[in-house]
Design an enzyme around this catalytic site. Structure first.
Site, PDB file in Angstrom:
ATOM      1  N   LYS A   1       0.842  -1.204   0.000  1.00 25.08           N
ATOM      2  CA  LYS A   1       0.000   0.000   0.000  1.00 25.08           C
ATOM      3  C   LYS A   1       0.875   1.251   0.000  1.00 25.08           C
ATOM      4  CE  LYS A   1      -3.959  -2.268   2.127  1.00 25.08           C
ATOM      5  NZ  LYS A   1      -4.706  -2.667   3.324  1.00 25.08           N
TER       6      LYS A   1
ATOM      7  N   ASP B   1     -11.384   3.165   4.064  1.00 27.94           N
ATOM      8  CA  ASP B   1     -11.821   1.766   3.959  1.00 27.94           C
ATOM      9  C   ASP B   1     -13.336   1.656   3.820  1.00 27.94           C
ATOM     10  OD1 ASP B   1      -9.997  -0.400   3.932  1.00 27.94           O
ATOM     11  OD2 ASP B   1      -9.382   0.038   5.991  1.00 27.94           O
TER      12      ASP B   1
ATOM     13  N   GLN C   1      -5.116  -1.291   9.553  1.00 31.59           N
ATOM     14  CA  GLN C   1      -5.011  -2.613   8.934  1.00 31.59           C
ATOM     15  C   GLN C   1      -5.623  -3.684   9.847  1.00 31.59           C
ATOM     16  OE1 GLN C   1      -3.868  -3.225   5.815  1.00 31.59           O
ATOM     17  NE2 GLN C   1      -4.231  -5.412   6.012  1.00 31.59           N
TER      18      GLN C   1
HETATM   19  N1  GUN Z   1      -7.283  -6.609   5.978  1.00 34.62           N
HETATM   20  C1  GUN Z   1      -7.640  -7.355   4.909  1.00 34.62           C
HETATM   21  N2  GUN Z   1      -8.308  -6.597   3.995  1.00 34.62           N
HETATM   22  C2  GUN Z   1      -8.371  -5.340   4.513  1.00 34.62           C
HETATM   23  C3  GUN Z   1      -8.918  -4.133   4.027  1.00 34.62           C
HETATM   24  O1  GUN Z   1      -9.515  -4.039   2.945  1.00 34.62           O
HETATM   25  N3  GUN Z   1      -8.761  -3.054   4.856  1.00 34.62           N
HETATM   26  C4  GUN Z   1      -8.130  -3.132   6.056  1.00 34.62           C
HETATM   27  N4  GUN Z   1      -8.052  -2.019   6.803  1.00 34.62           N
HETATM   28  N5  GUN Z   1      -7.612  -4.255   6.533  1.00 34.62           N
HETATM   29  C5  GUN Z   1      -7.725  -5.359   5.753  1.00 34.62           C
END
Ligand code: GUN
Length: 298
Positions: free
Chosen positions: A51, A118, A95
């Site tokens: 990311k 998100d 996350q």
């Molecule tokens: N962990 C797995 N997929 C995601 C996601 O789309 N966003 C976040 N914040 N954590 C994750």
């Protein structure tokens, strides 16, 4: 002749990222994304690294907060409050998964809705279900992009979503409904899941079980979006597979996403797109009182 179309998520994600980068330059803004990672889950570390790399490429400044597993919940909430109040931060990503002592719903709800890239805050979840223009979860948004690029208008299609998680299944169903599909959501308690799935024009598999769906689940000509990313050991080596048995599905589907290289890159591309959207909205909208720093403690 096999006219099956591989849906290239890598190429589609590169296109989305190019557009994000161009829009950032056109608007002359400098969006910033804060990424919070608690603990040492190896997969999460890989996701966060990707990311951060993609953010830099797109022209988005990233701020990384790597916190120890045993950090008190109050400290995580305090960091989120500080980032909410910082006008130079446009997006906040916490996350998942979090260590067990941190209440996921509470932490996600602490993120200001306008910075919730998100789309997990209840205000954004509710807005999506009401059809309002809100920040929507990245993986389902990426799946919609791939489906619309493959099929065009989705009106009237029967879409089956397998899995009902807050991250993928539920928002995916809401987005498909908004695109005028007839939507069926299947899950672990569904009866006759395979027969129901076999009626679908569109199948979105998000169960987290390696290669669970083979050709017997699919109607000839359907389009398959495989959200699963599962590591398996086979023939003495480790490899990534989806929730769909790719080789079996090839014989039946008209188009399918590979794993890796399908949905995965789209999730990151839509995170960047959401960060840009958040930055533009914040530039045009004065912060609401509920998102302003708390006057009694500042
Ligand atoms: N962990 C797995 N997929 C995601 C996601 O789309 N966003 C976040 N914040 N954590 C994750």
């Amino acid at each position: 002749m096999n006219s099956l179309k591989l849906i290239d998520g890598k190429a589609a994600a590169a296109g989305v990222l190019r557009q994000v980068k161009a829009d950032i330059a056109r608007h002359g803004i400098h969006p910033a994304l804060a990424v919070i990672l608690v603990g040492d889950d190896p997969a999460s570390h890989v996701y966060v690294r990707n990311k951060v790399l993609r953010a830099e490429e797109a022209g988005i400044r990233s701020l990384e907060y790597r916190l120890p597993t045993d950090i008190p919940q109050a400290d995580v909430l305090a960091l989120i409050a500080r980032l909410n109040a910082d006008p130079s931060v446009n997006g906040i990503l916490l996350q998942l998964p979090l260590p067990a002592h941190i209440e996921e719903a509470l932490a996600l709800q602490a993120i200001a809705p306008s910075k919730d890239v998100d789309g997990f805050h209840s205000e954004n979840v509710g807005g999506l279900s009401q059809g309002r223009d809100v920040l929507t979860p990245c993986t389902p948004s990426g799946c919609m992009h791939l489906l619309q690029a493959t099929l065009g208008d989705l009106s009237g299609k029967h879409a089956v979503v397998i899995g009902r998680s807050n991250i993928v299944g539920k928002p995916m169903a809401a987005l498909l409904l908004q695109a005028h599909c007839s939507v069926t959501v299947l899950h672990s308690r569904s009866v006759n899941a395979r027969e129901l799935c076999r009626q679908a024009d569109i199948v979105v598999a998000a169960v987290g079980r390696p290669q669970m769906l083979d050709a017997s689940w699919l109607k000839p000509g359907c389009v398959v979006i495989d959200v699963g990313i599962n590591r398996i050991e086979a023939g003495g080596r480790s490899r990534l597979v989806g929730d769909v048995d790719f080789d079996s599905a090839l014989a039946v589907a008209s188009a399918i996403t590979p794993v890796p290289g399908g949905v995965g890159p789209m999730t990151i591309a839509f995170l960047m797109k959401n960060t840009l959207t958040a930055a533009l909205q914040q530039a045009n909208t004065p912060r609401s009182l509920s998102e302003a720093p708390c006057l009694s403690t500042c």
